[in-house]
Design a protein around this motif. Structure first.
Motif, short mmCIF file in Angstrom:
data_model
loop_
_atom_site.label_atom_id
_atom_site.label_comp_id
_atom_site.label_asym_id
_atom_site.label_seq_id
_atom_site.Cartn_x
_atom_site.Cartn_y
_atom_site.Cartn_z
N ASP A 237 -16.74 -5.84 2.81
CA ASP A 237 -15.72 -4.84 2.25
C ASP A 237 -15.93 -4.79 0.83
N ILE A 238 -16.31 -5.57 -0.11
CA ILE A 238 -16.21 -5.25 -1.68
C ILE A 238 -17.59 -4.47 -1.69
N LYS A 239 -18.72 -4.65 -0.94
CA LYS A 239 -19.70 -3.99 -1.12
C LYS A 239 -19.81 -2.54 -0.81
N ALA A 240 -19.12 -2.40 0.48
CA ALA A 240 -19.01 -1.00 0.93
C ALA A 240 -17.69 -0.25 0.21
N LEU A 241 -16.74 -0.67 0.09
CA LEU A 241 -15.57 -0.44 -0.19
C LEU A 241 -15.13 0.86 0.21
N ALA A 242 -14.59 1.07 1.34
CA ALA A 242 -14.34 2.22 2.01
C ALA A 242 -12.72 2.17 2.14
N LEU A 243 -11.75 2.96 1.59
CA LEU A 243 -10.62 2.87 1.76
C LEU A 243 -9.96 4.18 2.48
N TYR A 244 -8.85 3.62 3.27
CA TYR A 244 -8.51 5.01 4.18
C TYR A 244 -6.79 5.04 3.81
N VAL A 245 -6.41 6.33 3.53
CA VAL A 245 -4.96 6.80 3.44
C VAL A 245 -4.79 7.18 4.95
N LYS A 246 -4.02 6.32 5.52
CA LYS A 246 -3.57 6.83 6.95
C LYS A 246 -2.86 8.09 6.95
N ASN A 247 -3.26 8.87 7.87
CA ASN A 247 -2.67 10.11 8.12
C ASN A 247 -2.77 11.00 6.79
N GLY A 248 -3.59 10.78 5.98
CA GLY A 248 -3.68 11.40 4.74
C GLY A 248 -4.36 12.64 4.73
N ALA A 249 -5.04 13.30 6.03
CA ALA A 249 -5.42 14.61 6.12
C ALA A 249 -4.31 15.52 6.06
N SER A 250 -3.30 15.40 6.47
CA SER A 250 -1.98 16.45 6.61
C SER A 250 -0.99 16.28 5.53
N CYS A 251 -1.40 15.58 4.32
CA CYS A 251 -0.57 15.80 3.18
C CYS A 251 -1.43 15.55 1.83
N LEU A 252 -0.76 15.57 0.73
CA LEU A 252 -1.24 15.57 -0.69
C LEU A 252 -1.41 14.49 -1.44
N CYS A 253 -2.30 14.47 -2.08
CA CYS A 253 -2.55 13.11 -2.96
C CYS A 253 -2.72 13.70 -4.48
N PRO A 254 -1.87 14.10 -5.17
CA PRO A 254 -2.18 14.30 -6.57
C PRO A 254 -2.91 13.69 -7.57
N GLN A 255 -2.98 12.55 -7.50
CA GLN A 255 -3.63 11.49 -8.29
C GLN A 255 -5.23 11.65 -7.98
N GLY A 267 -3.91 -2.42 -1.71
CA GLY A 267 -4.00 -2.04 -0.08
C GLY A 267 -3.89 -3.30 0.73
N ARG A 268 -4.13 -2.96 1.83
CA ARG A 268 -4.08 -4.17 2.93
C ARG A 268 -5.20 -3.89 3.94
N LYS A 269 -5.64 -5.10 4.37
CA LYS A 269 -6.56 -5.14 5.55
C LYS A 269 -6.27 -5.28 6.57
N VAL A 270 -6.04 -4.17 7.60
CA VAL A 270 -5.55 -4.26 8.91
C VAL A 270 -6.48 -3.80 9.93
N SER A 271 -6.75 -4.92 10.89
CA SER A 271 -7.84 -4.57 11.79
C SER A 271 -9.28 -4.09 11.34
N GLY A 272 -9.43 -4.85 10.35
CA GLY A 272 -10.91 -4.79 9.53
C GLY A 272 -10.85 -3.63 8.75
N GLN A 273 -9.92 -2.68 8.74
CA GLN A 273 -10.05 -1.41 7.70
C GLN A 273 -9.13 -1.66 6.70
N LEU A 274 -9.54 -1.18 5.42
CA LEU A 274 -8.66 -1.30 4.37
C LEU A 274 -8.03 0.09 3.98
N LEU A 275 -6.43 -0.21 4.47
CA LEU A 275 -5.48 0.82 4.23
C LEU A 275 -4.92 0.67 2.87
N LEU A 276 -4.87 1.86 2.34
CA LEU A 276 -4.38 2.28 0.99
C LEU A 276 -2.87 2.01 1.12
N VAL A 277 -2.10 1.14 -0.18
CA VAL A 277 -0.84 1.26 -0.25
C VAL A 277 -0.28 2.07 -1.35
#
Length: 315
Positions: A237-255, A267-277
């Motif tokens: 996880d640390i080497k690849a470090l891919a984070l997911y914004v769940k359903n983020g393709a249909s909203c904005l993230c100004p940051q 974030g949280r690790k859910v079913s092997g996927q790193l989800l952004l909190v």
């Protein structure tokens, strides 16, 4: 059992009393209690029900519109200590205003009104709240909990609590809406509670962002990562470090409009996927961020389990 949208959030006693006109006669009460308890929880509590005052520190329900509640409640919590402990975790969901009747639904279970027979939420009420709040919970990897399985609750033509405000569940977010994960918490406490709800906290640079299956995928730069909290992460996880914004393709993230500089990500690790909190642009001059990072491990997390942005069943 409906009131105007401008009315109180609470369950009005007069409405509940009206619903009880269809309640079983006293001679049928024991069978009714058993049927309802078995239908929702699979078993009835061994303790006889009693009425207690709703304490002022039961924040979820202290303003629900009635002053007395049943114990054991409809989730089989047999003491006020249990009710306090588990209900705290639902406060952030209530604060998100994901459905008008969220408090009514939750308090009908955590702090049921004190009648001589239990009054459950209708299945339609559960389904409406689930439709409004479920996507919010899902964004952080929390499924709708089994203890709130809507199929366990009675149909609307039975004796039960229906929608109070008569409002439909909020529709899906428009493309101009800010992603839930990108809404900024104000103050040190907000940052620290996010950290409590997260498995990991990392200071990192972001290499690229792309859309993938309706989510946003953030790929981290391999160098200059600083693990501030690494729970749940393995070497891969640390080497690849891919984070997911769940359903983020249909909203904005100004940051993330600019990827210059570093970011504080949680974030949280859910079913092997790193989800952004949560995600923040790193700012060494921000005193609240600096304080939160410095004291994150000594902060007394107020929740029994990580559910600041969603809810899972207690362990």
């Amino acid at each position: 059992m409906q009131v105007a949208a401008g009315g109180t959030r609470a369950v009005a006693l007069v409405l509940l009393l009206g619903a009880l006109r269809a309640a079983p006669a006293r001679g049928e009460e024991n069978d009714y209690l058993g049927r309802q308890a078995d239908a929702v929880n699979g078993r009835a509590s061994s303790k006889l029900p009693r009425c207690v005052d709703i304490p002022a520190d039961l924040q979820l329900c202290h303003n629900v519109g009635y002053k007395r509640m049943r114990l054991p409640n409809l989730l089989e919590h047999e003491s006020l200590a249990e009710v306090r402990q588990h209900s705290r975790s639902w406060l952030p969901l209530l604060d998100r205003h994901c459905h008008f009747d969220t408090q009514i639904f939750l308090c009908s279970l955590f702090a049921p009104v004190c009648f001589d027979r239990p009054l459950y939420p209708c299945r339609s009420l559960c389904e409406a709240v689930r439709a409004g709040c479920g996507p919010l919970m899902e964004a952080y990897g929390f499924p709708w909990p089994e203890m709130l399985n809507c199929n366990k609750f009675p149909l609307s033509d039975d004796l039960c609590i229906t929608l109070q405000f008569g409002q439909p569940a909020p529709s899906g977010p428009p493309v101009t809406k800010i992603c839930i994960q990108c809404e900024k918490e104000q103050g040190t406490d907000g940052l620290m509670e996010q950290m409590c709800a997260s498995d990991f906290v990392i200071k990192m640079r972001i290499k690229e962002i792309k859309r993938e299956n309706g989510d946003l995928k953030l790929t981290g730069v391999q160098k200059n990562k600083k693990l501030l909290k690494s729970g749940g992460l393995d070497r891969k996880d640390i080497k690849a470090l891919a984070l997911y914004v769940k359903n983020g393709a249909s909203c904005l993230c100004p940051q993330l409009d600019s990827l210059a500089g570093s970011f504080l990500v949680m974030g949280r690790k859910v079913s092997g996927q790193l989800l952004l909190v949560g995600v923040y642009r790193w700012d060494r001059t921000n005193k609240e961020m600096k304080f939160a990072v410095k004291y994150m491990f000594s902060y007394p997390c107020s929740f029994h389990y990580p559910s600041l942005y969603g809810v899972t069943e207690p362990h």
